[in-house]
Design a protein around this motif. Structure first.
Motif, PDB file in Angstrom:
ATOM      1  N   VAL A  98     -11.688  15.638  -3.049  1.00  0.00           N
ATOM      2  CA  VAL A  98     -12.224  16.972  -3.326  1.00  0.00           C
ATOM      3  C   VAL A  98     -13.212  17.319  -2.215  1.00  0.00           C
ATOM      4  N   ARG A  99     -12.814  18.240  -1.314  1.00  0.00           N
ATOM      5  CA  ARG A  99     -13.662  18.636  -0.200  1.00  0.00           C
ATOM      6  C   ARG A  99     -13.193  19.971   0.343  1.00  0.00           C
ATOM      7  N   ILE A 101       0.865  -1.181   0.000  1.00  0.00           N
ATOM      8  CA  ILE A 101       0.000   0.000   0.000  1.00  0.00           C
ATOM      9  C   ILE A 101       0.901   1.231   0.000  1.00  0.00           C
ATOM     10  N   ARG A 102       0.730   2.096  -0.985  1.00  0.00           N
ATOM     11  CA  ARG A 102       1.612   3.248  -1.175  1.00  0.00           C
ATOM     12  C   ARG A 102       0.988   4.565  -0.739  1.00  0.00           C
ATOM     13  N   SER A 103      -0.322   4.622  -0.657  1.00  0.00           N
ATOM     14  CA  SER A 103      -1.001   5.849  -0.230  1.00  0.00           C
ATOM     15  C   SER A 103      -2.331   5.481   0.399  1.00  0.00           C
ATOM     16  N   VAL A 104      -2.787   6.327   1.323  1.00  0.00           N
ATOM     17  CA  VAL A 104      -4.031   6.055   2.033  1.00  0.00           C
ATOM     18  C   VAL A 104      -4.712   7.376   2.358  1.00  0.00           C
ATOM     19  N   CYS A 105      -6.032   7.342   2.352  1.00  0.00           N
ATOM     20  CA  CYS A 105      -6.830   8.536   2.637  1.00  0.00           C
ATOM     21  C   CYS A 105      -8.111   8.096   3.347  1.00  0.00           C
ATOM     22  N   VAL A 106      -8.477   8.810   4.396  1.00  0.00           N
ATOM     23  CA  VAL A 106      -9.720   8.533   5.129  1.00  0.00           C
ATOM     24  C   VAL A 106     -10.661   9.715   4.933  1.00  0.00           C
ATOM     25  N   ARG A 115     -17.283  12.764  -2.644  1.00  0.00           N
ATOM     26  CA  ARG A 115     -17.743  11.967  -3.778  1.00  0.00           C
ATOM     27  C   ARG A 115     -16.683  11.906  -4.878  1.00  0.00           C
ATOM     28  N   LYS A 116     -15.827  12.946  -4.924  1.00  0.00           N
ATOM     29  CA  LYS A 116     -14.848  13.031  -6.001  1.00  0.00           C
ATOM     30  C   LYS A 116     -13.426  12.994  -5.436  1.00  0.00           C
ATOM     31  N   MET A 117     -12.514  12.511  -6.278  1.00  0.00           N
ATOM     32  CA  MET A 117     -11.127  12.355  -5.828  1.00  0.00           C
ATOM     33  C   MET A 117     -10.189  12.327  -7.020  1.00  0.00           C
ATOM     34  N   ILE A 165      -2.669  11.097 -14.038  1.00  0.00           N
ATOM     35  CA  ILE A 165      -3.615  11.659 -13.078  1.00  0.00           C
ATOM     36  C   ILE A 165      -5.013  11.192 -13.480  1.00  0.00           C
ATOM     37  N   TYR A 166      -5.701  10.564 -12.538  1.00  0.00           N
ATOM     38  CA  TYR A 166      -7.061  10.069 -12.762  1.00  0.00           C
ATOM     39  C   TYR A 166      -8.038  10.891 -11.927  1.00  0.00           C
ATOM     40  N   PHE A 167      -9.254  11.002 -12.432  1.00  0.00           N
ATOM     41  CA  PHE A 167     -10.307  11.681 -11.691  1.00  0.00           C
ATOM     42  C   PHE A 167     -11.430  10.696 -11.410  1.00  0.00           C
TER      43      PHE A 167
END
Length: 505
Positions: free
Chosen positions: A179-180, A129-134, A188-190, A199-201
């Protein structure tokens, strides 16, 4: 609050430093751990609390801003020994979610006096796992989104650590950006970034697989060359490791990608006819592709066994001139792909080739400190120029009375094209110069190299007229667009810079 910044030193340093972003001064520092720390994350609701993690440890830190001290408490991980590459803290600052190189996700309870390992996911993710977001999902529940080394983006329930949805990307996922407006907002978006410069949306986190779209891409290795399509100011081509890409200069968009795995494209040339992209490769082959479809048109095998390092096409589109790592310069019939002549006078790799407008002569530069002019009719040397340098580029002035060279001696040298004598020598930089480009009128020329700066000089006066900063790596190639309105530079860091040419006609 954005008032403080935390930074981690590398393996030799391994210090945690706290900085005040308002004053720009250091607040305090301490050794991050007895073993290397790899990641740091502030609490969301407090400026004086943060977490670091790395080799076999996770530490909760408290900052005494008045006394300018740092105090750390090691988390109790039990018998677990993991290398943590990333950490994210829940919006209520109760839990830390840690991603490891072994591919498991751990949840650490930060509330007790000594942080405790609480739960691990029941699935191992490939290549770690290289990146994480909560973040908080649209339904109000906390969602943990992880990016994996194999390119997977996975959403998990933060409570049970069970998979909800997943999507695939190209390259190792290196960053996740929700995106917040604030930490408490539903997401909902990232945006998703990978180590292959993609870069993915994600337009809907709940529909991760179907809503993940590629929106931007670039080379992920150093870019070796750039070329404009003749009489088309909006289209240019770049080459790098594994691929060639065609770009729209006005929209800054990729139009075509041609991939050849496990080899490096060292140079490219575009015939005036515009029907081919001719490329020089490290495996010793010359490959030609269609510029619209990317289809392979032909291959010249063993053009230079040590690798092809330079390529040029005559203006009548009838011949190809190539240079190799062994120093040979070879001439090929474009229609039959048969070699017409092979000349070996350079002792080092050929770095560049330029052809006269009448197709009767060309010049090649080499790392051995020589530039040689060749007769394209008789295939013989007409004259040679020598200097105590490694020549990196050479080109003709538009009136073809002079040659301009650059190299490792940091000098820009004007040569008489007929007698081979140096006319003027300029101190172009404090570092090696790799690339040159001269405008159509011959009034100005651009250069760049290891100094990471793009410089414009007036040709006749030899005076520096403009400097462009932006590259973070060595500049490898420069081209001016056919309409003289843009200048494109490419670098070893993989960046493409499109500059407004200040002396447009």
């Amino acid at each position: 609050s954005g008032t403080y910044l935390a930074s981690l030193g590398g393996a030799d340093d391994n210090y945690l430093a706290i900085w005040n972003t308002t004053t720009g001064k250091q607040v305090t520092f301490a050794t991050a751990s007895t073993e290397s720390a790899l990641t740091v994350e502030f609490f969301h609701g407090r400026d004086d609390m943060l977490v670091t993690a790395g080799f076999h440890h996770l530490r909760r830190w408290s900052i005494d801003l008045d006394a300018e001290k740092l105090d750390a408490v090691n988390a109790n991980l039990g018998s677990l020994r993991r290398v943590f590459k990333c950490v994210a803290i829940s919006d209520d600052d109760k839990y830390a979610f840690c991603g490891s190189t072994t591919g498991d996700l751990l949840r650490i309870d930060l509330q007790p006096r000594t942080p405790n390992f609480q739960q691990a996911g029941n699935e191992l993710f490939r290549k770690g796992i290289r990146s994480v977001c909560v973040c908080r999902g649209a339904n109000g529940r906390s969602v943990c989104v992880i990016g994996c080394g194999n390119g997977s983006v996975v959403a998990l329930d933060a409570s049970s650590l069970k998979k909800i949805a997943s999507a695939e990307t190209r390259g190792e996922v290196s960053s996740l950006a929700p995106v917040r407006a604030s930490v408490k907002d539903a997401v909902r978006k990232m945006y998703v970034g990978t180590n292959e410069s993609n870069i993915y949306f994600v337009s809907d986190l709940g529909q991760l697989e179907t809503s993940t779209k590629l929106i931007a891409s670039c080379h992920y290795e150093g870019i070796n060359d750039v070329a404009f399509l003749d009489d088309c100011e909006s289209i240019f081509v770049t080459c790098s490791a594994n691929d060639i890409r065609v770009w729209n200069a006005k929209k800054q968009q990729e139009l075509l990608r041609v991939q050849v795995p496990n080899v490096v494209c060292n140079a490219i040339a575009l015939p005036r006819s515009g029907d081919l992209i001719i490329s020089a490769w490290s495996d010793g082959r010359v490959r030609a592709f269609k510029p619209v479809s990317g289809a392979l048109e032909f291959v010249i095998n063993d053009a230079h066994p040590e690798g092809v390092t330079a390529v040029a096409v005559t203006n009548d589109c009838s011949r190809i001139v190539t240079g190799g790592a062994g120093g040979a310069v070879r001439f090929w019939d474009l229609a039959t792909r048969k070699m017409q002549a092979s000349l070996k006078e350079h002792k080092g790799a050929v770095s560049s080739i330029a052809v006269r407008a009448d197709d009767k002569e060309c010049v090649s530069s080499s790392d051995d400190g020589s530039c040689i002019q060749w007769d394209l009719v008789t295939h013989r040397r007409t004259q040679a120029m020598f200097a105590s340098t490694m020549f990196k580029a050479c080109l003709y002035h538009p009136d073809e009375s002079q040659l301009l060279t650059c190299g490792s001696d940091r000098k820009l040298t004007y040569w008489c094209a007929y007698e081979g004598n140096p006319i003027r020598i300029l101190e172009g930089s404090q570092h090696q110069i790799n690339a040159l480009a001269v405008d159509r009128e011959g009034n100005y020329f651009a250069c760049g190299g290891l100094a990471c700066q793009l410089k414009l000089f007036s040709y006749d006066e030899g005076e520096l007229s403009a400097v462009g900063d932006g590259h973070s790596g060595a500049i490898n190639a420069i081209k001016i667009s056919p309409d003289q309105k843009r200048l494109v530079s490419v670098g070893s860091e993989g960046a493409i810079f499109i500059w407004q040419y200040p002396y447009a006609a």
